[in-house]
Write an enzyme that holds these catalytic residues in place. Structure first.
Site, mmCIF file in Angstrom:
data_model
loop_
_atom_site.group_PDB
_atom_site.id
_atom_site.type_symbol
_atom_site.label_atom_id
_atom_site.label_comp_id
_atom_site.label_asym_id
_atom_site.label_seq_id
_atom_site.Cartn_x
_atom_site.Cartn_y
_atom_site.Cartn_z
ATOM 1 N N SER A 237 0.445 8.302 -3.377
ATOM 2 C CA SER A 237 -0.549 8.222 -3.174
ATOM 3 C C SER A 237 -1.296 9.710 -3.632
ATOM 4 O O SER A 237 -2.204 10.592 -4.103
ATOM 5 C CB SER A 237 -1.298 8.419 -1.541
ATOM 6 O OG SER A 237 -1.096 7.014 -1.653
ATOM 7 N N ASN B 210 -7.191 10.161 -5.234
ATOM 8 C CA ASN B 210 -6.521 10.454 -3.382
ATOM 9 C C ASN B 210 -7.335 11.513 -3.057
ATOM 10 O O ASN B 210 -7.730 11.585 -1.723
ATOM 11 C CB ASN B 210 -5.139 9.329 -2.987
ATOM 12 C CG ASN B 210 -5.176 8.348 -3.687
ATOM 13 O OD1 ASN B 210 -6.108 7.848 -3.018
ATOM 14 N ND2 ASN B 210 -3.512 8.047 -3.807
ATOM 15 N N GLU C 41 -3.847 4.856 -12.273
ATOM 16 C CA GLU C 41 -4.058 6.186 -12.694
ATOM 17 C C GLU C 41 -3.068 7.264 -12.805
ATOM 18 O O GLU C 41 -1.741 6.825 -12.122
ATOM 19 C CB GLU C 41 -4.601 7.285 -11.036
ATOM 20 C CG GLU C 41 -4.577 8.648 -11.540
ATOM 21 C CD GLU C 41 -4.806 8.753 -10.297
ATOM 22 O OE1 GLU C 41 -5.539 8.550 -8.875
ATOM 23 O OE2 GLU C 41 -5.835 10.197 -9.786
HETATM 24 P P1 NAD Z 1 3.973 0.123 3.253
HETATM 25 O O1 NAD Z 1 4.696 0.494 4.964
HETATM 26 O O2 NAD Z 1 3.646 -1.280 2.955
HETATM 27 O O3 NAD Z 1 5.357 -0.375 2.032
HETATM 28 C C1 NAD Z 1 6.441 0.862 2.289
HETATM 29 C C2 NAD Z 1 8.109 0.223 1.959
HETATM 30 O O4 NAD Z 1 9.313 1.287 1.874
HETATM 31 C C3 NAD Z 1 8.607 -1.199 3.527
HETATM 32 O O5 NAD Z 1 8.723 -2.505 2.911
HETATM 33 C C4 NAD Z 1 9.398 -0.015 3.788
HETATM 34 O O6 NAD Z 1 10.612 -0.767 4.995
HETATM 35 C C5 NAD Z 1 9.992 0.945 2.681
HETATM 36 N N1 NAD Z 1 11.313 1.808 3.051
HETATM 37 C C6 NAD Z 1 10.733 2.708 3.174
HETATM 38 N N2 NAD Z 1 12.002 3.146 2.733
HETATM 39 C C7 NAD Z 1 12.821 2.752 2.588
HETATM 40 C C8 NAD Z 1 14.094 3.442 1.596
HETATM 41 N N3 NAD Z 1 14.812 4.835 1.979
HETATM 42 N N4 NAD Z 1 14.815 1.977 0.359
HETATM 43 C C9 NAD Z 1 13.496 2.065 -0.121
HETATM 44 N N5 NAD Z 1 13.065 1.289 0.862
HETATM 45 C C10 NAD Z 1 11.509 2.003 2.022
HETATM 46 O O7 NAD Z 1 3.650 1.184 2.000
HETATM 47 P P2 NAD Z 1 2.817 0.456 1.012
HETATM 48 O O8 NAD Z 1 1.168 0.611 1.351
HETATM 49 O O9 NAD Z 1 3.669 -0.381 -0.118
HETATM 50 O O10 NAD Z 1 2.571 2.371 -0.054
HETATM 51 C C11 NAD Z 1 4.235 2.585 -0.914
HETATM 52 C C12 NAD Z 1 3.536 3.562 -1.883
HETATM 53 O O11 NAD Z 1 2.441 3.108 -2.407
HETATM 54 C C13 NAD Z 1 3.162 4.688 -1.105
HETATM 55 O O12 NAD Z 1 4.051 5.766 -1.738
HETATM 56 C C14 NAD Z 1 1.954 4.679 -0.684
HETATM 57 O O13 NAD Z 1 1.502 6.431 -0.884
HETATM 58 C C15 NAD Z 1 2.044 4.269 -2.196
HETATM 59 N N6 NAD Z 1 0.059 3.918 -2.783
HETATM 60 C C16 NAD Z 1 -0.381 3.052 -1.570
HETATM 61 C C17 NAD Z 1 -1.757 2.429 -2.233
HETATM 62 C C18 NAD Z 1 -1.860 1.334 -1.008
HETATM 63 O O14 NAD Z 1 -3.508 0.986 -0.964
HETATM 64 N N7 NAD Z 1 -1.296 0.893 0.034
HETATM 65 C C19 NAD Z 1 -1.958 2.433 -3.546
HETATM 66 C C20 NAD Z 1 -1.725 2.926 -4.251
HETATM 67 C C21 NAD Z 1 -0.215 3.705 -3.892
#
Ligand code: NAD
Length: 302
Positions: free
Chosen positions: A137, A208, A170
């Site tokens: 993000s 963001n 993006e």
């Molecule tokens: P989430 O918390 O739903 O999922 C994150 C996952 O990463 C979890 O399942 C966790 O177990 C896993 N994880 C943690 N440490 C790990 C490791 N060492 N190795 C492998 N897996 C690991 O979060 P999310 O919403 O899916 O966000 C993930 C990424 O995408 C973040 O960087 C977030 O900023 C980005 N993002 C999120 C959104 C959104 O709308 N939620 C949109 C765009 C980008």
């Protein structure tokens, strides 16, 4: 699915181009699930990795449910059936299958300490031609590229949620990202049925840097008692014509992800305007993470 594979990666300066066929997806949370589903529905062999089998089981169930839910829509357009989609996804806690990956989309938790542990492992395991896309993000892509020995093959891909339904990504050019990597990435997104808009790298990128401030400020408004959450969002929806208000958007993204993103922005710019609202921190501490936990500013448990 029948989408032709158009993105090609080159093994080295002299090597022959090869199509991006196998894609590694790190993190099976909200975003990783959507990315893996979208990849499998568009004909890619997909390796989905997370920390434990429980998380992977939940991811498998969720992908099955989502494919069933969107199934009629995609199949009427010639999309694949559920067994075909699921057969393309390998669920794993082990990086070994990443040795076959041409492209990786990393979607682990938005914490620098976590992501920093992942990239050196990817760098060691994946073939030298593989491109790494960070679905972060806010974290600087230039910084992430520096955790690998291939910063020219690292870029940002900020997918939107829910991934299979959002046509634009993006796409962030880090300081060392090569023009060839950007071309590969845009071809890869086309393969996924998406378009990339390329922007330069500063924390939070375009979307963001603005969105996190808006959601944070709306949380301050709740905390200050300016209006209840429903009315704050209703003003954005009815007066500005937004599809969702800032607080429902925060719930959809995940309030933990919002908090971590604000912390990254606060630290990156050393600017107090990104100071996370204490109410947001308290809600995250209480496990109120939004839609994914069943409750955030609004209740999703019904
Ligand atoms: P989430 O918390 O739903 O999922 C994150 C996952 O990463 C979890 O399942 C966790 O177990 C896993 N994880 C943690 N440490 C790990 C490791 N060492 N190795 C492998 N897996 C690991 O979060 P999310 O919403 O899916 O966000 C993930 C990424 O995408 C973040 O960087 C977030 O900023 C980005 N993002 C999120 C959104 C959104 O709308 N939620 C949109 C765009 C980008």
């Amino acid at each position: 699915m029948s989408t032709p594979l158009v993105a090609e990666v080159t093994e080295d300066a002299a090597g022959a181009p090869r199509p991006v066929r196998t894609v590694g997806v790190v993190g099976a949370g909200v975003m990783g699930i959507g990315v893996a589903q979208n990849l499998a529905q568009t004909g890619h062999r997909t390796v989905l990795l997370d920390l434990d089998e429980g998380i992977l089981d939940r991811a498998r169930r969720e992908i099955e449910r989502n494919v069933r839910f969107h199934g009629m829509m995609t199949r009427s357009k010639g999309g694949p059936a559920l067994p075909e989609v699921m057969e393309r996804i390998t669920f794993t806690t082990d990086y070994a299958p990443f040795a076959e990956c041409d492209f990786v989309v990393e979607n682990a938790t938005e914490k620098e300490a976590i992501k920093r542990g992942i990239y050196p492992v990817l760098d060691e395991t994946c073939p030298p031609h593989a491109v790494f896309a960070a679905n972060t993000s806010c974290i600087s892509i230039t910084r992430i590229g520096g955790w690998t020995g291939r910063p020219d093959r690292v870029l940002g891909m900020h997918f939107m949620n829910p991934v299979p339904l959002k046509p634009v990504v993006e796409t962030i050019r880090g300081h060392f990202t090569s023009p060839q990597t950007i071309d590969i990435a845009l071809g890869f997104l086309k393969q996924m049925g998406k378009e990339g808009i390329v922007v330069n790298d500063l924390p939070g990128f375009v979307s963001n840097r603005v969105l996190m401030l808006t959601i944070n400020e709306a949380a301050w408004e709740v905390m200050d008692g300016v209006a209840p959450a429903e009315d704050i969002d209703r003003i954005f929806v009815t007066c500005f014509g937004h599809k969702m208000g800032p607080l429902a958007t925060g719930d959809l993204i995940g309030l933990d992800t919002i908090l971590y993103s604000l912390e990254v922005l606060y630290e990156s710019y050393a600017d107090p305007k990104f100071r996370p609202c204490p109410l947001l921190r308290k809600m995250v501490d209480a496990g109120l993470h939004g839609r994914k936990s069943g409750k955030g500013f609004f209740d999703y448990s019904a």
